[in-house]
Motif scaffolding. Structure first.
Motif, PDB file in Angstrom:
ATOM      1  N   LEU A  24      55.256  39.050  62.357  1.00 46.82           N
ATOM      2  CA  LEU A  24      53.853  39.472  62.444  1.00 46.82           C
ATOM      3  C   LEU A  24      53.267  39.612  60.884  1.00 46.82           C
ATOM      4  CD1 LEU A  24      54.267  42.792  64.716  1.00 46.82           C
ATOM      5  CD2 LEU A  24      53.204  40.510  65.360  1.00 46.82           C
ATOM      6  N   THR A  25      54.059  39.619  60.099  1.00 41.18           N
ATOM      7  CA  THR A  25      53.696  39.829  58.532  1.00 41.18           C
ATOM      8  C   THR A  25      54.477  38.913  57.783  1.00 41.18           C
ATOM      9  OG1 THR A  25      55.485  41.421  58.290  1.00 41.18           O
ATOM     10  CG2 THR A  25      53.246  42.376  59.060  1.00 41.18           C
ATOM     11  N   VAL A  26      53.993  38.637  56.670  1.00 39.05           N
ATOM     12  CA  VAL A  26      54.925  37.764  55.537  1.00 39.05           C
ATOM     13  C   VAL A  26      56.204  38.460  55.243  1.00 39.05           C
ATOM     14  CG1 VAL A  26      55.105  36.701  53.349  1.00 39.05           C
ATOM     15  CG2 VAL A  26      52.690  36.815  54.681  1.00 39.05           C
ATOM     16  N   SER A  27      57.420  37.613  55.354  1.00 37.81           N
ATOM     17  CA  SER A  27      58.572  38.325  55.248  1.00 37.81           C
ATOM     18  C   SER A  27      58.819  38.010  53.684  1.00 37.81           C
ATOM     19  CB  SER A  27      59.765  37.488  55.993  1.00 37.81           C
ATOM     20  OG  SER A  27      61.028  38.211  55.621  1.00 37.81           O
ATOM     21  N   LEU A  28      59.306  39.183  53.078  1.00 39.93           N
ATOM     22  CA  LEU A  28      59.565  39.121  51.737  1.00 39.93           C
ATOM     23  C   LEU A  28      61.360  39.067  51.469  1.00 39.93           C
ATOM     24  CD1 LEU A  28      57.265  41.836  50.062  1.00 39.93           C
ATOM     25  CD2 LEU A  28      57.174  39.166  50.277  1.00 39.93           C
ATOM     26  N   ALA A 304      45.267  45.721  44.405  1.00 36.08           N
ATOM     27  CA  ALA A 304      45.307  44.440  44.194  1.00 36.08           C
ATOM     28  C   ALA A 304      46.917  43.966  43.938  1.00 36.08           C
ATOM     29  CB  ALA A 304      44.706  43.884  43.113  1.00 36.08           C
ATOM     30  N   GLN A 305      47.826  44.991  43.523  1.00 32.06           N
ATOM     31  CA  GLN A 305      49.272  44.594  43.543  1.00 32.06           C
ATOM     32  C   GLN A 305      49.816  44.170  44.608  1.00 32.06           C
ATOM     33  OE1 GLN A 305      50.337  48.400  41.106  1.00 32.06           O
ATOM     34  NE2 GLN A 305      51.364  46.613  40.063  1.00 32.06           N
ATOM     35  N   ALA A 306      50.600  43.147  44.671  1.00 29.23           N
ATOM     36  CA  ALA A 306      51.128  42.470  45.730  1.00 29.23           C
ATOM     37  C   ALA A 306      52.393  43.011  46.071  1.00 29.23           C
ATOM     38  CB  ALA A 306      51.391  40.871  45.613  1.00 29.23           C
ATOM     39  N   ASP A 307      52.845  43.271  47.379  1.00 26.48           N
ATOM     40  CA  ASP A 307      54.301  43.846  47.872  1.00 26.48           C
ATOM     41  C   ASP A 307      55.222  42.811  47.100  1.00 26.48           C
ATOM     42  OD1 ASP A 307      53.069  45.683  49.451  1.00 26.48           O
ATOM     43  OD2 ASP A 307      53.690  44.773  50.996  1.00 26.48           O
ATOM     44  N   SER A 308      56.478  43.396  46.918  1.00 29.81           N
ATOM     45  CA  SER A 308      57.318  42.627  46.146  1.00 29.81           C
ATOM     46  C   SER A 308      58.663  43.473  46.645  1.00 29.81           C
ATOM     47  CB  SER A 308      57.545  42.907  44.634  1.00 29.81           C
ATOM     48  OG  SER A 308      57.817  44.450  44.295  1.00 29.81           O
ATOM     49  N   PRO A 309      59.899  42.789  46.086  1.00 30.10           N
ATOM     50  CA  PRO A 309      61.189  43.462  46.508  1.00 30.10           C
ATOM     51  C   PRO A 309      61.279  44.886  46.214  1.00 30.10           C
ATOM     52  CG  PRO A 309      61.535  41.268  45.611  1.00 30.10           C
ATOM     53  CD  PRO A 309      60.014  41.649  45.155  1.00 30.10           C
ATOM     54  N   VAL A 310      60.567  45.376  45.376  1.00 27.26           N
ATOM     55  CA  VAL A 310      60.708  46.830  45.030  1.00 27.26           C
ATOM     56  C   VAL A 310      59.178  47.593  45.258  1.00 27.26           C
ATOM     57  CG1 VAL A 310      62.452  46.751  43.238  1.00 27.26           C
ATOM     58  CG2 VAL A 310      60.087  46.689  42.747  1.00 27.26           C
ATOM     59  N   LEU A 311      58.228  47.026  45.942  1.00 27.63           N
ATOM     60  CA  LEU A 311      57.044  47.810  46.238  1.00 27.63           C
ATOM     61  C   LEU A 311      56.477  47.459  47.620  1.00 27.63           C
ATOM     62  CD1 LEU A 311      54.391  49.229  45.558  1.00 27.63           C
ATOM     63  CD2 LEU A 311      53.637  47.062  44.506  1.00 27.63           C
ATOM     64  N   ARG A 312      56.109  48.525  48.361  1.00 20.68           N
ATOM     65  CA  ARG A 312      55.439  48.352  49.656  1.00 20.68           C
ATOM     66  C   ARG A 312      54.226  49.219  49.607  1.00 20.68           C
ATOM     67  NH1 ARG A 312      58.273  44.765  50.104  1.00 20.68           N
ATOM     68  NH2 ARG A 312      59.435  43.885  51.874  1.00 20.68           N
ATOM     69  N   SER A 313      53.214  48.808  50.040  1.00 28.61           N
ATOM     70  CA  SER A 313      51.863  49.291  50.273  1.00 28.61           C
ATOM     71  C   SER A 313      51.293  49.213  51.757  1.00 28.61           C
ATOM     72  CB  SER A 313      50.936  48.702  49.345  1.00 28.61           C
ATOM     73  OG  SER A 313      49.686  49.499  49.270  1.00 28.61           O
ATOM     74  N   TRP A 314      51.222  50.186  52.404  1.00 29.14           N
ATOM     75  CA  TRP A 314      50.588  50.447  53.544  1.00 29.14           C
ATOM     76  C   TRP A 314      49.302  51.174  53.769  1.00 29.14           C
ATOM     77  CZ3 TRP A 314      55.100  51.932  57.566  1.00 29.14           C
ATOM     78  CH2 TRP A 314      55.867  50.812  57.784  1.00 29.14           C
ATOM     79  N   GLU A 315      48.427  50.720  54.576  1.00 30.92           N
ATOM     80  CA  GLU A 315      47.208  51.137  54.904  1.00 30.92           C
ATOM     81  C   GLU A 315      46.774  51.704  56.042  1.00 30.92           C
ATOM     82  OE1 GLU A 315      45.084  49.289  50.924  1.00 30.92           O
ATOM     83  OE2 GLU A 315      44.298  48.945  52.867  1.00 30.92           O
ATOM     84  N   VAL A 316      46.435  52.849  56.399  1.00 33.31           N
ATOM     85  CA  VAL A 316      46.342  53.136  57.831  1.00 33.31           C
ATOM     86  C   VAL A 316      44.921  53.463  58.544  1.00 33.31           C
ATOM     87  CG1 VAL A 316      46.909  54.836  59.693  1.00 33.31           C
ATOM     88  CG2 VAL A 316      48.451  54.517  57.668  1.00 33.31           C
ATOM     89  N   PRO A 384      58.962  46.481  56.230  1.00 33.84           N
ATOM     90  CA  PRO A 384      57.889  45.547  56.884  1.00 33.84           C
ATOM     91  C   PRO A 384      56.864  45.519  55.903  1.00 33.84           C
ATOM     92  CG  PRO A 384      57.997  47.125  58.281  1.00 33.84           C
ATOM     93  CD  PRO A 384      59.136  47.217  57.360  1.00 33.84           C
ATOM     94  N   THR A 385      56.059  44.317  55.680  1.00 37.91           N
ATOM     95  CA  THR A 385      54.622  44.407  55.094  1.00 37.91           C
ATOM     96  C   THR A 385      53.690  44.691  56.258  1.00 37.91           C
ATOM     97  OG1 THR A 385      54.415  42.076  55.391  1.00 37.91           O
ATOM     98  CG2 THR A 385      55.348  42.990  53.252  1.00 37.91           C
ATOM     99  N   ALA A 386      52.526  45.103  55.610  1.00 40.27           N
ATOM    100  CA  ALA A 386      51.390  45.437  56.809  1.00 40.27           C
ATOM    101  C   ALA A 386      50.078  44.876  56.311  1.00 40.27           C
ATOM    102  CB  ALA A 386      51.263  47.026  56.768  1.00 40.27           C
ATOM    103  N   PRO A 387      49.311  44.289  57.127  1.00 42.26           N
ATOM    104  CA  PRO A 387      47.822  44.231  56.717  1.00 42.26           C
ATOM    105  C   PRO A 387      47.083  45.267  56.070  1.00 42.26           C
ATOM    106  CG  PRO A 387      47.804  44.562  58.934  1.00 42.26           C
ATOM    107  CD  PRO A 387      49.389  44.559  58.441  1.00 42.26           C
ATOM    108  N   LYS A 388      46.101  44.811  55.276  1.00 47.45           N
ATOM    109  CA  LYS A 388      45.339  45.726  54.552  1.00 47.45           C
ATOM    110  C   LYS A 388      44.006  45.904  55.075  1.00 47.45           C
ATOM    111  CE  LYS A 388      46.622  44.623  49.743  1.00 47.45           C
ATOM    112  NZ  LYS A 388      47.001  45.857  49.460  1.00 47.45           N
ATOM    113  N   ILE A 389      43.507  47.151  55.195  1.00 47.27           N
ATOM    114  CA  ILE A 389      42.138  47.307  55.487  1.00 47.27           C
ATOM    115  C   ILE A 389      41.156  46.333  55.176  1.00 47.27           C
ATOM    116  CG2 ILE A 389      40.193  48.940  55.642  1.00 47.27           C
ATOM    117  CD1 ILE A 389      42.318  51.326  55.719  1.00 47.27           C
TER     118      ILE A 389
END
Length: 569
Positions: A24-28, A304-316, A384-389
């Motif tokens: 469903l999402t881009v695999s890192l 604007a910071q992209a997910d990385s091996p040490v960062l995840r960002s989710w928006e609900v 997992p990564t997640a889509p942005k709003i």
């Protein structure tokens, strides 16, 4: 006790969910399903805190009065839960010592400006009573002081999950406002808290000591040299968490202090937090609501910071900065200890332009964030990564109903009964509290021609979110499913569309179903909810809209419990 056994409890299902999320999402990273944690050993913590000074710990501080007594001989915002019945205990400790003053500089490592400043503050611990019940992970919350007193937002959002999964929670009073403001701890109970001071007698009022105070509080928990705040528990990992203003402080901490202190294993930034440096190995997880995005609390530069091996960002999607769960759980304790309910609390005058407080249960996603962060630290399992709003310029993009597009979309948003939004206008914190407008009978009938059409969509969306890893595997044990039914029935009773007698009969069955469902006894919960639906169908006569409203949410939970049981087999 090792973190491994407890985190293994839901491992097969969680690994399946993470594996499916890759589609469903881009695999890192390689699919998480490839990690065989049934034989894998948890990685030892590398957060030693060697350069952090050991504080002096005193306590547990005795309670000299009953909770709520005017003498206030108990911890501020002491929980109203029966923790003993849940196998937990609440204790307060004072920590003291000398702290270093830091100057933070964006994403650079902080600079020491002076040292050896005396301080004394408090921590509140809520933990399992026995090592066997402990999963090895401590959630250390940087208490929020936006109201000029200590507020433990992340505890209120996730306490049911933390207790169910065996986490320990520690709330840290690190900032001046929480202790020294006109409504701070020292003023609230001079007898209990009068000796606490994080300003060196009023000479340092910029919270530049707060970072080292937080580090020392964490070190006192993870490697005590005297009094052990966790008793016989041996923590393996510490995850720092903070909401809103505290997320901003923790973002500064991550950038500037963690490279020096190395005392936490991971960080969760909830509702804010600025741009983060990219050269650290400590995992950091952001969770933000639609309201955080629309208000700019979560800045465009940070987004604007992209997910990385040490960062995840989710928006609900549809969620608000301050939401229904936070306000309804926190409200009674604030009324008890501060004297007033927060804005938007049910029954209080509503001052916002729209009915306040989104009902989208973002806390369920936050629960998954803590589990993912623990697995990330312990096993290297990439969340997992997640889509942005979605945005149109600087504005959240919306559909024809007014629902935001993109983001993590829970069933309460994707299969709506209400138009929940992170936005609102009005005085005070209205811009943070979001809004929630019920759909009309005509709108509901058009969206869901039959009760089963709503049920099928809700189950499909919820189970897809579990498989994607956005919801924990035990999501059906969350009390919000039941409180949502209770509140809906209450609204129809208040409107005169369901009689009080019928409402009381439904509540009896709902209360019994909730006890079973929250306890994980799905079959009795299904039977009892079925009885509730039968009674609603038989007794709510003359108002098919009210009848169908109750049947939708009740039958959806029955179907969800049944589907979850099948998924566990």
């Amino acid at each position: 006790m090792s973190v491994l056994p407890t985190l293994r409890r839901h491992a097969p299902r969680l690994l399946l969910a993470l594996g499916l999320a890759g589609a469903l999402t881009v695999s890192l990273a390689p699919p998480a399903a490839a990690v065989d944690r049934s034989s894998a050993a948890a990685r030892p913590s590398t957060a030693t805190g060697e350069r952090v000074t050991d504080p002096v710990v005193a306590g547990p501080i005795a309670r000299t009065s009953e909770v709520g007594h005017p003498s206030r001989g108990y911890p501020f915002l002491a929980t109203d839960l029966n923790l003993a019945a849940l196998g937990y205990v609440e204790q307060e400790f004072f920590i003291s010592g000398t702290a270093t003053r830091y100057a933070t500089r964006g994403t650079d490592t902080a600079v020491v400006t002076s040292t050896d400043h005396p301080y004394a503050t408090r921590i509140v611990v809520r933990r399992p009573l026995t090592p066997k019940a402990f999963n090895g992970v401590v959630i250390a919350e940087w208490n929020n002081v936006s109201n000029q007193w200590d507020q433990e937002v992340d505890w209120f959002q996730s306490y049911e999950h933390l207790i169910r999964e065996g986490y320990a929670w520690v709330g840290v009073s690190a900032q001046r406002a929480g202790l020294h403001s006109a409504t701070g701890l020292r003023a609230w109970s001079p007898t209990r808290y009068g000796t606490l001071d994080v300003t060196v007698g009023g000479t340092i009022n910029d919270d530049s000591l707060s970072y080292d105070i937080f580090s020392q509080a964490v070190k006192a928990v993870r490697s005590p040299t005297g009094v052990a705040p966790l008793g016989r528990l041996s923590p393996e990992y510490v995850i720092a968490t903070g909401h809103s203003q505290s997320a901003g402080r923790l973002a500064n901490y991550y950038n500037g202090i963690q490279p020096l202190a190395n005392v936490v294993d991971g960080v969760v930034l909830h509702g804010g937090g600025g741009v983060l440096r990219t050269d650290l190995t400590t995992p950091v997880f952001r969770i933000n609501s639609e309201g955080d995005v629309s208000s700019g609390i979560f800045s465009a530069a940070a987004r604007a910071q992209a997910d990385s091996p040490v960062l995840r960002s989710w928006e609900v999607a549809g969620a608000s900065h301050g939401d229904w769960k936070l306000i309804t759980d926190y409200g009674p304790l604030r009324k008890r200890d501060v004297g007033s309910y927060p804005g938007g609390y049910p029954g209080e005058p509503q001052t916002c332009a729209l009915p306040a407080l989104s009902r989208v249960p973002q806390h369920m996603v936050q629960n998954a964030v803590y589990d993912h962060t623990a697995n990330w630290i312990a096993y290297g399992v990439q969340p997992p990564t997640a889509p942005k709003i979605q945005m149109t310029g600087n504005t959240v993009a919306r559909d024809e109903l007014g629902l935001s597009l993109g983001g993590i979309r829970l069933a309460q948003h994707e299969v709506p009964l209400r138009i929940n939004s992170g936005s609102n206008t009005g005085p005070g914190f209205c811009f943070l509290d979001g809004s929630s407008l019920p759909l009309s009978d005509a709108q509901l009938a058009a969206l869901y021609p039959t009760v089963s059409s709503y049920v099928d969509e809700t189950v499909a969306v919820t189970m897809a979110n579990v498989r994607a890893g956005y919801l924990p595997g035990a999501v059906t044990r969350d009390p919000a499913w039941y409180s949502d039914i209770r509140e809906l029935i209450g609204e129809y009773v208040a409107a005169g569309r369901i009689t009080e007698r019928v409402g009381s009969q439904l509540e009896v069955r709902l209360r019994a179903a909730e006890r079973a469902g929250v306890d994980g006894r799905d079959r009795p919960a299904i039977v009892l909810l079925g009885h509730l639906a039968d009674r609603a169908d038989a007794l709510i006569t003359g108002d098919p809209g009210a009848r169908d409203a109750v049947l939708r949410v009740t039958e959806a939970l029955v179907a969800l419990l049944d589907e979850a049981k099948r998924a566990d087999r």
